[in-house]
Write a protein that holds these residues in place. Structure first.
Motif, PDB file in Angstrom:
ATOM      1  N   LEU A   1      -0.929 -14.987   9.233  1.00  0.00           N
ATOM      2  CA  LEU A   1      -0.406 -13.917   8.524  1.00  0.00           C
ATOM      3  C   LEU A   1       0.352 -13.864   6.952  1.00  0.00           C
ATOM      4  N   ARG A   2      -0.064 -14.971   6.217  1.00  0.00           N
ATOM      5  CA  ARG A   2       0.906 -14.572   4.546  1.00  0.00           C
ATOM      6  C   ARG A   2      -0.846 -14.119   3.959  1.00  0.00           C
TER       7      ARG A   2
ATOM      8  N   ILE B   1      -3.002  -7.251   1.920  1.00  0.00           N
ATOM      9  CA  ILE B   1      -1.691  -5.631   2.140  1.00  0.00           C
ATOM     10  C   ILE B   1      -1.686  -5.525   1.076  1.00  0.00           C
ATOM     11  N   ALA B   2      -0.228  -6.249   0.225  1.00  0.00           N
ATOM     12  CA  ALA B   2      -0.208  -6.035  -0.476  1.00  0.00           C
ATOM     13  C   ALA B   2      -0.352  -5.498  -2.180  1.00  0.00           C
ATOM     14  N   LEU B   3      -1.848  -6.772  -2.228  1.00  0.00           N
ATOM     15  CA  LEU B   3      -2.369  -5.922  -3.468  1.00  0.00           C
ATOM     16  C   LEU B   3      -3.631  -4.994  -3.500  1.00  0.00           C
ATOM     17  N   ARG B   4      -3.568  -4.697  -2.364  1.00  0.00           N
ATOM     18  CA  ARG B   4      -4.522  -3.005  -1.296  1.00  0.00           C
ATOM     19  C   ARG B   4      -3.149  -2.247  -1.950  1.00  0.00           C
ATOM     20  N   VAL B   5      -2.027  -2.319  -2.143  1.00  0.00           N
ATOM     21  CA  VAL B   5      -0.960  -1.353  -1.892  1.00  0.00           C
ATOM     22  C   VAL B   5      -0.903  -0.818  -3.443  1.00  0.00           C
ATOM     23  N   ALA B   6      -0.919  -2.403  -4.083  1.00  0.00           N
ATOM     24  CA  ALA B   6      -0.820  -2.777  -5.632  1.00  0.00           C
ATOM     25  C   ALA B   6      -1.408  -1.921  -5.974  1.00  0.00           C
ATOM     26  N   ALA B   7      -3.158  -2.063  -5.643  1.00  0.00           N
ATOM     27  CA  ALA B   7      -4.044  -1.237  -5.883  1.00  0.00           C
ATOM     28  C   ALA B   7      -3.975  -0.170  -6.333  1.00  0.00           C
ATOM     29  N   ALA B   8      -3.750   0.823  -5.228  1.00  0.00           N
ATOM     30  CA  ALA B   8      -3.922   1.977  -4.434  1.00  0.00           C
ATOM     31  C   ALA B   8      -2.602   2.485  -5.252  1.00  0.00           C
ATOM     32  N   LEU B   9      -1.907   1.622  -6.026  1.00  0.00           N
ATOM     33  CA  LEU B   9      -0.252   2.602  -6.665  1.00  0.00           C
ATOM     34  C   LEU B   9      -1.221   2.841  -8.334  1.00  0.00           C
TER      35      LEU B   9
END
Length: 280
Positions: A11-12, A18-26
């Motif tokens: 889960l971690r 997911i956090a890395l993908r969101v940061a990359a997308a931003l």
């Protein structure tokens, strides 16, 4: 307990991905959304950058094509970029061979001095070059112009070529040239038949990146370009605040965005091919 620990670990890991993908997308959005807006505004029928655009038109592309100021500035940028790239290819290659193939006192210092200009703020480099040109060239009757722009751009373009070539040479065994010499080849023949084919892709990649960097430069150009010398970035900067020229500026900026993809993509492919060849 062990199964719960495994699920918690998974889960971690999933949350981190997911956090890395969101940061990359931003991050990509911050970079590329403004570029997409430039492309859209170049097709906006209004002179002002209204949003959303009331429609799409290619009218401003036709106006930009017939703009003599934009064409002259484009040609000036091309000449400055080609001149700076030619100087950078010669000086950067020579410096790279000296650092990678020979051992001498001050080698690390030389490498540092060659790379330093790319790390200096552009305004510092521009002021220094302007002062040097005014002190040395003007007493000789040579004023600021295209020549000084080329020299100014070459100071940092050399770094690009140097880094590409020296990285390639460090992955290439010097025994190749020694084997060629043992077989009777002189220095020039060994370079043409052995060394140049090994560094050719690195030279081309460095030249493409150097040209792209010179073509886009504005800070150093401001301090080294004399009256009547206007590169395309300077033309864009001078016209972007003029309401009548705003749509044309958007078109020119859109063209530059599209054209910039070519040398960057080619340099990336060449660098990748060079790295792959060095591992063979």
């Amino acid at each position: 307990m062990e199964a719960s620990a495994i699920r918690l670990r998974d889960l971690r890991k999933s949350s981190a991905r997911i956090a890395l993908r969101v940061a990359a997308a931003l991050g990509f959005a911050v970079i590329y959304v403004p570029l997409l807006l430039v492309l859209v505004n170049s097709l906006n029928p209004d002179r002002s950058a209204s949003w959303p655009p009331p429609g799409l038109t290619t009218r401003w592309w036709t106006v930009a094509w017939h703009s003599s100021g934009a064409r002259d500035a484009l040609w000036t940028s091309v000449k400055a970029g080609l001149g700076a790239t030619a100087i950078a290819l010669v000086l950067g290659t020579l410096a790279a061979f000296a650092v990678a193939r020979y051992r001498f006192f001050g080698r690390d210092a030389l490498s540092f001095v060659v790379v330093l200009p790319i790390a200096l703020p552009g305004i510092v480099t521009g002021i220094a070059l302007n002062s040097a040109f005014s002190t040395v060239l003007q007493p000789l009757g040579v004023g600021l112009g295209l020549f000084t722009v080329v020299v100014g751009h070459a100071t940092f373009c050399v770094v690009i070529v140097f880094n590409n070539v020296v990285a390639r040479l460090r992955r290439t065994f010097g025994s190749y040239e020694e084997a060629a010499a043992d077989l009777g080849a002189d220095t020039f023949r060994a370079f043409v038949d052995v060394t140049f084919p090994l560094v050719r892709s690195a030279l081309l990649a460095g030249g493409l990146l150097a040209f792209a960097l010179s073509f886009d430069e504005i800070v150093v150009t401001t301090f080294t370009a004399g009256p009547g010398v206007q590169t395309l970035p300077l033309w864009i900067f001078d016209n972007m605040t003029r309401p009548q020229q705003a749509p044309v500026v958007n078109v020119v900026a859109a063209v530059l965005v599209l054209l910039s993809v070519v040398p960057i993509y080619a340099a990336q492919r060449l660098s990748a091919d060079t790295a792959a060849a060095s591992r063979v």
